[in-house]
Motif scaffolding. Structure first.
Motif, PDB file in Angstrom:
ATOM      1  N   TYR A  94       0.870  -1.198  -0.108  1.00  0.00           N
ATOM      2  CA  TYR A  94       0.175  -0.033   0.021  1.00  0.00           C
ATOM      3  C   TYR A  94       0.833   1.324  -0.056  1.00  0.00           C
ATOM      4  N   GLY A  95       1.611   1.268  -1.303  1.00  0.00           N
ATOM      5  CA  GLY A  95       2.681   2.571  -1.215  1.00  0.00           C
ATOM      6  C   GLY A  95       1.937   3.548  -2.339  1.00  0.00           C
ATOM      7  N   GLY A  96       2.657   4.198  -3.150  1.00  0.00           N
ATOM      8  CA  GLY A  96       2.045   4.874  -3.953  1.00  0.00           C
ATOM      9  C   GLY A  96       1.038   4.296  -5.302  1.00  0.00           C
ATOM     10  N   MET A  97       1.641   3.265  -5.742  1.00  0.00           N
ATOM     11  CA  MET A  97       0.819   2.505  -6.799  1.00  0.00           C
ATOM     12  C   MET A  97      -0.351   1.747  -5.905  1.00  0.00           C
ATOM     13  N   GLY A  98      -0.083   1.123  -4.861  1.00  0.00           N
ATOM     14  CA  GLY A  98      -1.077   0.286  -4.164  1.00  0.00           C
ATOM     15  C   GLY A  98      -2.393   1.492  -3.555  1.00  0.00           C
ATOM     16  N   TYR A 106      -2.836  -5.310   2.373  1.00  0.00           N
ATOM     17  CA  TYR A 106      -1.549  -5.952   3.415  1.00  0.00           C
ATOM     18  C   TYR A 106      -0.446  -5.169   2.843  1.00  0.00           C
ATOM     19  N   ASP A 107       0.314  -4.768   3.963  1.00  0.00           N
ATOM     20  CA  ASP A 107       1.791  -3.977   3.738  1.00  0.00           C
ATOM     21  C   ASP A 107       2.606  -4.447   4.824  1.00  0.00           C
ATOM     22  N   ILE A 108       3.788  -4.631   4.627  1.00  0.00           N
ATOM     23  CA  ILE A 108       4.877  -5.152   5.520  1.00  0.00           C
ATOM     24  C   ILE A 108       5.247  -3.936   6.484  1.00  0.00           C
ATOM     25  N   LYS A 109       4.809  -2.801   6.147  1.00  0.00           N
ATOM     26  CA  LYS A 109       5.304  -1.353   6.948  1.00  0.00           C
ATOM     27  C   LYS A 109       4.135  -1.044   7.912  1.00  0.00           C
ATOM     28  N   ILE A 156      -0.817  -7.138  -6.832  1.00  0.00           N
ATOM     29  CA  ILE A 156       0.659  -7.057  -5.875  1.00  0.00           C
ATOM     30  C   ILE A 156       1.200  -5.661  -6.478  1.00  0.00           C
ATOM     31  N   ALA A 157       1.386  -4.735  -5.564  1.00  0.00           N
ATOM     32  CA  ALA A 157       1.887  -3.398  -5.864  1.00  0.00           C
ATOM     33  C   ALA A 157       3.081  -3.214  -4.856  1.00  0.00           C
ATOM     34  N   THR A 158       3.988  -4.142  -4.924  1.00  0.00           N
ATOM     35  CA  THR A 158       5.044  -4.166  -4.048  1.00  0.00           C
ATOM     36  C   THR A 158       6.352  -3.795  -5.063  1.00  0.00           C
ATOM     37  N   PRO A 159       7.439  -3.548  -4.353  1.00  0.00           N
ATOM     38  CA  PRO A 159       8.598  -3.149  -5.111  1.00  0.00           C
ATOM     39  C   PRO A 159       8.661  -4.650  -6.172  1.00  0.00           C
ATOM     40  N   ASN A 160       9.502  -4.119  -7.176  1.00  0.00           N
ATOM     41  CA  ASN A 160       9.679  -5.337  -8.428  1.00  0.00           C
ATOM     42  C   ASN A 160      10.160  -6.703  -7.739  1.00  0.00           C
ATOM     43  N   ASP A 161      10.954  -6.708  -7.002  1.00  0.00           N
ATOM     44  CA  ASP A 161      11.757  -7.909  -6.762  1.00  0.00           C
ATOM     45  C   ASP A 161      10.805  -9.198  -5.976  1.00  0.00           C
ATOM     46  N   VAL A 162       9.957  -8.681  -5.362  1.00  0.00           N
ATOM     47  CA  VAL A 162       8.907  -9.615  -4.741  1.00  0.00           C
ATOM     48  C   VAL A 162       7.652  -9.928  -5.197  1.00  0.00           C
ATOM     49  N   HIS A 163       7.659  -9.387  -6.496  1.00  0.00           N
ATOM     50  CA  HIS A 163       6.265  -9.699  -7.347  1.00  0.00           C
ATOM     51  C   HIS A 163       6.159 -11.469  -7.584  1.00  0.00           C
ATOM     52  N   LYS A 164       7.333 -12.137  -7.943  1.00  0.00           N
ATOM     53  CA  LYS A 164       7.192 -13.294  -8.179  1.00  0.00           C
ATOM     54  C   LYS A 164       6.784 -14.339  -6.968  1.00  0.00           C
ATOM     55  N   SER A 196      -0.321  -8.757 -11.078  1.00  0.00           N
ATOM     56  CA  SER A 196       0.871  -8.031 -10.729  1.00  0.00           C
ATOM     57  C   SER A 196       1.138  -6.686 -11.296  1.00  0.00           C
ATOM     58  N   GLU A 197       1.732  -5.815 -10.310  1.00  0.00           N
ATOM     59  CA  GLU A 197       2.024  -4.516 -11.155  1.00  0.00           C
ATOM     60  C   GLU A 197       3.252  -4.762 -12.127  1.00  0.00           C
ATOM     61  N   LYS A 198       3.343  -3.911 -12.977  1.00  0.00           N
ATOM     62  CA  LYS A 198       4.547  -4.016 -13.843  1.00  0.00           C
ATOM     63  C   LYS A 198       5.829  -3.475 -13.341  1.00  0.00           C
ATOM     64  N   PRO A 199       6.993  -4.161 -13.464  1.00  0.00           N
ATOM     65  CA  PRO A 199       7.437  -5.205 -14.417  1.00  0.00           C
ATOM     66  C   PRO A 199       6.757  -6.493 -13.687  1.00  0.00           C
ATOM     67  N   GLN A 228      -0.879  -3.435 -17.244  1.00  0.00           N
ATOM     68  CA  GLN A 228      -0.316  -2.595 -18.151  1.00  0.00           C
ATOM     69  C   GLN A 228      -1.495  -1.590 -18.446  1.00  0.00           C
ATOM     70  N   ASN A 229      -1.373  -0.625 -17.510  1.00  0.00           N
ATOM     71  CA  ASN A 229      -2.560   0.565 -17.464  1.00  0.00           C
ATOM     72  C   ASN A 229      -2.186   1.580 -18.627  1.00  0.00           C
ATOM     73  N   ARG A 230      -0.836   1.606 -18.914  1.00  0.00           N
ATOM     74  CA  ARG A 230      -0.753   2.743 -20.014  1.00  0.00           C
ATOM     75  C   ARG A 230      -1.294   2.271 -21.543  1.00  0.00           C
ATOM     76  N   ASP A 254      14.004   6.122  -4.129  1.00  0.00           N
ATOM     77  CA  ASP A 254      13.542   4.997  -3.412  1.00  0.00           C
ATOM     78  C   ASP A 254      14.065   3.645  -4.006  1.00  0.00           C
ATOM     79  N   TRP A 255      13.456   2.385  -3.907  1.00  0.00           N
ATOM     80  CA  TRP A 255      14.187   1.250  -4.354  1.00  0.00           C
ATOM     81  C   TRP A 255      14.248   1.405  -5.775  1.00  0.00           C
ATOM     82  N   ARG A 256      13.652   2.362  -6.552  1.00  0.00           N
ATOM     83  CA  ARG A 256      13.871   2.260  -8.234  1.00  0.00           C
ATOM     84  C   ARG A 256      15.247   2.822  -8.521  1.00  0.00           C
ATOM     85  N   GLY A 257      16.112   2.972  -7.436  1.00  0.00           N
ATOM     86  CA  GLY A 257      17.637   3.371  -7.871  1.00  0.00           C
ATOM     87  C   GLY A 257      18.477   2.038  -7.431  1.00  0.00           C
TER      88      GLY A 257
END
Ligand code: NAD
Length: 349
Positions: free
Chosen positions: A10-14, A33-36, A68-76, A92-95, A121-123, A160-163
């Motif tokens: 439940y961050g920006g995109m959540g 559900y959010d871990i924070k 799923i709207a978490t950072p990309n590494d935990v989507h799978k 799943s959110e993209k990617p 792929q909302n775009r 944030d995590w994007r970097g």
């Protein structure tokens, strides 16, 4: 009947998914559900139920669908657990994930569970893209041999995590996924070549921009560019066909088309440049070209959830298919390979 949805992360995109779910005629939001803890509390303050663990979500029999709207590494990891342990349908959110091997294991899990699995792929609902696609498909400017899609900002990667690489950061995994998906929806030809160069202007660890060339089997080309250090923006879309040229300057503007009426001109008035004359590069006049604008197409992003709910009921095909998801990730993998080798990579995608 509406499907019961839980948003995981439940961050920006959540937050975007929650706000849209609250207005949706297709889904009913059960909670997040959010871990924070701070994000749990932010939900509770809005009167939204916050699940205390992923297990609580997966064990809740009322839940039909998770986004799923978490950072990309935990989507799978979350998607596979939701499909297999929870028997939930999954967006799943993209990617969708970071590699084709991981995507294959997610697809296998959805087939094993017999549940819908797709990526947001909302775009595909962006009107600049829809106008360009409409013109491409109309054939109005003839066979298209070059299409360019750019998105330019000037603030670097969000801090944030994007970097960070281990979270699946970088602009190819971020905006790149959208622009590649859009191009593959416009040009429905097999891809034979990929060449990509990456920028590291504000970040050494992950790309903060890239320039990607895609060659299709017919010889037509697409060029995709994402930049985060561009204080002047180039047009969002530029497309050349054998009968004309189209441009979408910005996502708020209409698609402008200049179409060739007569190739030959009886008389060309030369243009005087600083150091000489040119007829070759002189602008055309209204005797030989037509200029017009394409109306902005209608678009309703709620159609994404409507489609998934209909797909769960077996009434529609899911709009973003597994094959399409796989093609986007194959382009991304080939782009990384091209960047590492600093050469064009031959592919069959
Ligand atoms: P964010 O950092 O704002 O939010 C991520 C949230 O996930 C955080 O609140 C974090 O605490 C939570 N989280 C992290 N790991 C978790 C876990 N294991 N379980 C539950 N929660 C967890 O990030 P964001 O900008 O919202 O991006 C989230 C996803 O949405 C990314 O995949 C991103 O690419 C995607 N996104 C898509 C679009 C779009 O237009 N489709 C736009 C922005 C972001």
């Amino acid at each position: 009947m509406k499907k019961n949805l839980v948003v995981i992360g439940y961050g920006g995109m959540g937050g975007w998914h929650v706000n849209h779910a609250l207005k949706s005629d297709a889904v009913n939001l059960l909670g997040i559900y959010d871990i924070k803890e701070e994000r749990e509390n932010a939900a509770k303050e809005k009167g939204i139920y916050a699940y205390s663990s992923l297990e609580e979500v997966l064990n809740d029999k009322r839940v039909d669908l998770v986004t799923i709207a978490t950072p990309n590494d935990v989507h799978k990891e979350i998607a596979v657990r939701a499909l297999i342990e929870g028997g939930k349908n999954v967006i799943s959110e993209k990617p969708v994930t970071l590699s084709t091997a991981d995507l294959q294991s997610m697809i296998d899990a959805s087939e094993k569970a017999g549940r819908i699995f797709t990526v947001h792929q909302n775009r595909r609902w962006d009107v600049d893209y829809l106008a360009t696609k409409k013109l491409y498909e109309s054939g109005d400017i003839g066979a298209v041999f070059n299409i360019e899609s750019r998105i330019h900002g000037s603030r670097g990667i969000p801090s944030d995590w994007r970097g960070i690489k281990e979270f699946g950061g970088g602009m190819l995994y971020d905006w790149g996924v959208h622009l590649i998906d859009q191009i593959l929806q416009i040009v429905k030809e097999p891809i034979v070549g990929i060449y990509c160069r990456f920028d590291h202007i504000t970040n050494d660890e992950v790309d903060d921009g890239f320039k990607l060339e895609i060659e299709f089997t017919t010889g037509s080309r697409a060029y995709i560019e994402v930049g985060t250090y561009n204080f002047i923006q180039l047009p969002r879309f530029y497309m050349q066909g054998k009968n004309g040229t189209a441009i979408v300057q910005d996502w708020r503007e209409n698609c402008k088309v200049v179409k060739c009426k007569h190739w030959h001109e009886s008389e060309v008035i030369p243009v005087e440049t600083a150091a000489g004359l040119t007829k070759t590069m002189a602008p055309r006049n209204s005797i030989t070209v037509d200029e017009y604008e394409i109306d902005r197409p209608e678009s309703d992003v709620h159609d994404f959830y409507r489609n998934i709910c209909a797909a769960i009921d077996g009434k529609e095909e899911q709009f973003v298919t597994h094959v399409q998801m796989m093609r986007v990730l194959k382009v991304i993998e080939a782009a990384f390979e091209s960047g590492e080798k600093n050469q064009k990579v031959l592919v069959t995608i």
